[in-house]
Write an enzyme that holds these catalytic residues in place. Structure first.
Site, PDB file in Angstrom:
ATOM      1  N   SER A   1       5.532  -1.415   1.853  1.00 48.10           N
ATOM      2  CA  SER A   1       5.054  -0.029   1.850  1.00 48.10           C
ATOM      3  C   SER A   1       6.265   0.915   1.921  1.00 48.10           C
ATOM      4  O   SER A   1       6.689   1.318   3.001  1.00 48.10           O
ATOM      5  CB  SER A   1       4.104   0.205   3.027  1.00 48.10           C
ATOM      6  OG  SER A   1       3.595   1.508   2.947  1.00 48.10           O
TER       7      SER A   1
ATOM      8  N   SER B   1       0.803  -1.214   0.000  1.00 42.77           N
ATOM      9  CA  SER B   1       0.000   0.000   0.000  1.00 42.77           C
ATOM     10  C   SER B   1       0.833   1.259   0.000  1.00 42.77           C
ATOM     11  O   SER B   1       2.054   1.221   0.123  1.00 42.77           O
ATOM     12  CB  SER B   1      -0.948   0.015   1.197  1.00 42.77           C
ATOM     13  OG  SER B   1      -0.246   0.424   2.342  1.00 42.77           O
ATOM     14  N   GLY B   2       0.140   2.390  -0.138  1.00 43.98           N
ATOM     15  CA  GLY B   2       0.787   3.691  -0.172  1.00 43.98           C
ATOM     16  C   GLY B   2       0.882   4.324   1.199  1.00 43.98           C
ATOM     17  O   GLY B   2       1.369   5.452   1.340  1.00 43.98           O
ATOM     18  N   ASP B   3       0.385   3.630   2.230  1.00 41.04           N
ATOM     19  CA  ASP B   3       0.484   4.182   3.584  1.00 41.04           C
ATOM     20  C   ASP B   3       0.700   3.009   4.542  1.00 41.04           C
ATOM     21  O   ASP B   3       1.016   1.915   4.088  1.00 41.04           O
ATOM     22  CB  ASP B   3      -0.758   5.036   3.900  1.00 41.04           C
ATOM     23  CG  ASP B   3      -0.440   6.170   4.870  1.00 41.04           C
ATOM     24  OD1 ASP B   3       0.310   5.927   5.832  1.00 41.04           O
ATOM     25  OD2 ASP B   3      -0.941   7.290   4.682  1.00 41.04           O
ATOM     26  N   ASP B   4       0.542   3.231   5.844  1.00 41.42           N
ATOM     27  CA  ASP B   4       0.855   2.184   6.808  1.00 41.42           C
ATOM     28  C   ASP B   4       0.056   0.899   6.523  1.00 41.42           C
ATOM     29  O   ASP B   4      -1.149   0.967   6.269  1.00 41.42           O
ATOM     30  CB  ASP B   4       0.540   2.682   8.222  1.00 41.42           C
ATOM     31  CG  ASP B   4       1.321   3.950   8.555  1.00 41.42           C
ATOM     32  OD1 ASP B   4       2.483   4.074   8.120  1.00 41.42           O
ATOM     33  OD2 ASP B   4       0.754   4.839   9.243  1.00 41.42           O
TER      34      ASP B   4
END
Ligand SMILES: *[C@@H]1O[C@H](CO)[C@@H](O)[C@H](O)[C@H]1NC(C)=O
Ligand SMILES: *[C@@H]1O[C@H](CO)[C@@H](O)[C@H](O)[C@H]1NC(C)=O
Ligand SMILES: *[C@@H]1O[C@H](CO)[C@@H](O)[C@H](O)[C@H]1NC(C)=O
Ligand SMILES: *[C@@H]1O[C@H](CO)[C@@H](O)[C@H](O)[C@H]1NC(C)=O
Ligand SMILES: *[C@@H]1O[C@H](CO)[C@@H](O)[C@H](O)[C@H]1NC(C)=O
Ligand SMILES: *[C@@H]1O[C@H](CO)[C@@H](O)[C@H](O)[C@H]1NC(C)=O
Ligand SMILES: *[C@@H]1O[C@H](CO)[C@@H](O)[C@H](O)[C@H]1NC(C)=O
Ligand SMILES: *[C@@H]1O[C@H](CO)[C@@H](O)[C@H](O)[C@H]1NC(C)=O
Length: 471
Positions: free
Chosen positions: A285, A251-254
């Site tokens: 990530s 993903s693009g975040d946590d």
């Protein structure tokens, strides 16, 4: 030795899952499909019965809403499962009901509509005081539930596609006056299971259980571009008794972000996240954390146990994010058995995460960070071993790190352990830690609870979808 145990722990559940999958595909030939869930249902219906059309073009928003409204009548009579068959089912936001299972067939895809009129507006969360993207209201999540008991979202690895590019683009251009929808949000509920599905391209966070208890998240594959904004994988928020296992997240975040409300609103609401178990997580990530604690942690976070975690090309391992103004606490955190490959930071604590809901926050509301335990970890190709930054006059204490081997990239930073305003110990850690985390002699293992959380021992039931509902 450690590696061997670790690998067998990672592989055995995989074999088990494969066997279960084989078993279920054998069963599906003769007697429908079987699946593991917290509760089975007496009644079954198909989205098609309510006028659903799986052509990827026709809106099914009304079909889903009609189905849930109609089927909620069976809640008291053994519950109901709504089957989403093979096909592409375009829909706007819809709500779930109690004693209800949403079941996605293997080749079923729920496609999120990009027509904003299909996304009702809902109130901001009381523990946040405003929307995360914009001060006003929020779009309702694609799949939403509130004040429910016993609700399951599952399937034979069917897909829920948030078609997030539309929302990411508007967010980046600052064209949104409302906060983006999440893919799945369940509020004020008890007995919640989200499992065995592939979730892709959420407009923002993927899975957001909030103000809920007894939450199971299992066997999810979560995929979003690594540059997509705020596409956190799983965000347990002010929840008690949470079990997350066997998830694969890019993903693009946590990958996982544990939360409990934002500054003065979270402090006032006062609902912590506690008694949580995370097992067998794989995370990729590059710009975010494997597991973040915060940054919204104003209601407190306590008793989190994480083990058997693999992180690849990820910015950090476990990261604490907080700031003056947050208040609250992060206490009794236990992590063991983590393998990390290509990391910027292995250990990271940030005390200057200065995003605030509005100027009304209290800068004197200092967070308490205490009892943070990490052990049995291997990390390779690392840029910084640790950046541990407490608050002046409010040190982060009771940090314990043991049996950790870190090997560095070709061009590591000179200061490998950058520590300020923290206190604790280390044991058998390479490279050697900072002076604020002195080596304990004789050597110790940092604690990890020997008891089990009641939610870890809850057994799933084998449920089935009758053969006439599956292809
Ligand atoms: C919905 O509920 C009503 C009343 O229970 C029932 O008569 C009807 O057949 C149900 N199904 C659909 C598809 O509307
Ligand atoms: C879903 O639930 C929310 C909160 O109770 C409510 O505001 C909304 O109208 C519901 N949506 C539908 C389609 O029933
Ligand atoms: C849901 O539960 C919360 C907390 O108990 C309560 O404040 C709220 O009014 C309930 N909402 C609905 C729609 O019943
Ligand atoms: C589910 O589907 C995803 C995406 O196709 C795949 O990567 C994953 O391995 C599948 N999981 C299982 C258990 O089959
Ligand atoms: C949203 O904000 C824009 C300006 O950024 C404004 O033109 C538009 O009317 C607003 N829409 C709503 C629904 O408030
Ligand atoms: C770290 O290296 C030491 C010495 O080689 C070894 O004894 C220990 O088991 C290693 N730790 C892990 C977590 O692999
Ligand atoms: C090691 O990390 C660097 C970034 O620091 C990356 O460019 C490189 O590909 C990694 N090497 C390996 C073998 O993964
Ligand atoms: C060490 O950490 C502090 C606080 O996080 C930061 O300001 C400083 O630049 C860091 N120093 C180095 C050499 O990385």
């Amino acid at each position: 030795m450690m590696m061997q145990i670790f690998i067998s722990k990672m592989i055995m559940p995989g074999l088990l899952a494969l066997l279960l999958l084989l078993l279920s595909s054998l069963l599906s030939v003769r007697g429908g499909e079987s699946y593991a869930a917290i509760n089975c249902r007496k009644h079954t219906a198909s989205l098609v019965d309510f006028g659903g059309v799986g052509d990827g073009k026709t809106s099914n928003t009304e079909a889903f809403r009609r189905a849930v409204a109609n089927l909620s009548a069976h809640a008291a009579d053994g519950g109901v499962q709504l089957v989403v068959p093979e096909g592409k089912w375009l829909t706007g936001s819809f709500n779930l009901t109690s004693h209800f299972t949403l079941y996605l067939e293997k080749d079923a895809t729920i496609l999120a509509s990009q027509d904003e009129s299909e996304w009702p507006q809902v109130a901001v969360l009381p523990s946040y005081g405003r929307g995360r993207d914009a001060p006003g209201g929020r779009f309702s999540s694609l799949i939403f539930g509130t004040n429910l008991t016993d609700v399951v979202i599952t399937g034979n690895n069917g897909t829920i596609d948030g078609q997030g590019a539309y929302w990411w683009d508007k967010f980046k251009k600052e064209e949104l006056n409302l906060t983006r929808p999440y893919l799945i949000e369940i509020m004020y509920s008890d007995q919640v299971q989200i499992a065995y599905l592939t979730l892709v391209n959420s407009p923002s966070w993927f899975v957001h259980p909030i103000y809920s208890s007894n939450v199971f998240v299992q066997g999810l594959t979560i995929l979003a571009p690594v540059d997509s904004p705020n596409t956190d994988g799983i965000d347990p928020d002010s929840c008690t008794n949470v079990r997350i296992e066997d998830c694969y997240i890019v993903s693009g975040d946590d990958c996982i972000a544990i939360k409990s409300g934002w500054d003065q609103y979270g402090i006032k609401f006062g609902m912590p996240t506690k008694h949580m178990s995370i097992r067998r997580l794989t995370c990729i990530s590059p710009d975010s954390a494997t597991i973040a604690l915060g940054s919204e942690m104003s209601g407190g976070i306590q008793d989190v146990r994480a083990e058997t975690i693999l992180a690849i090309n990820t910015q950090s391992g476990v990261r604490i994010k907080t700031a003056p103004g947050r208040g609250g606490y992060v206490k009794d955190i236990f992590v063991k058995g983590m393998i990390m490959k290509t990391m910027k930071y292995v250990f990271w604590m940030t005390s200057t995460y200065n995003s605030h809901p509005d100027p009304g926050y209290d800068p004197k509301a200092l967070p308490v960070i205490q009892g943070i335990n990490y052990r049995d970890m291997v990390a390779e190709n690392v840029t910084y071993s640790a950046r541990l930054e407490g608050i002046e006059g409010d040190p982060f204490t009771g940090i314990c790190i043991s049996n950790v081997n870190i090997s560095l990239t070709e061009k590591p930073k000179e200061l490998q352990w950058n520590c300020t305003d923290i206190a604790g110990v280390t044991s058998n850690v390479t490279p050697t830690a900072c002076d604020l985390l002195p080596e304990k002699k004789p050597a110790i293992d940092c604690p990890f609870p020997t008891d089990r959380l009641p939610i870890e021992d809850v057994e799933m039931k084998m449920c089935s979808v009758p053969h006439n509902y599956v292809r």
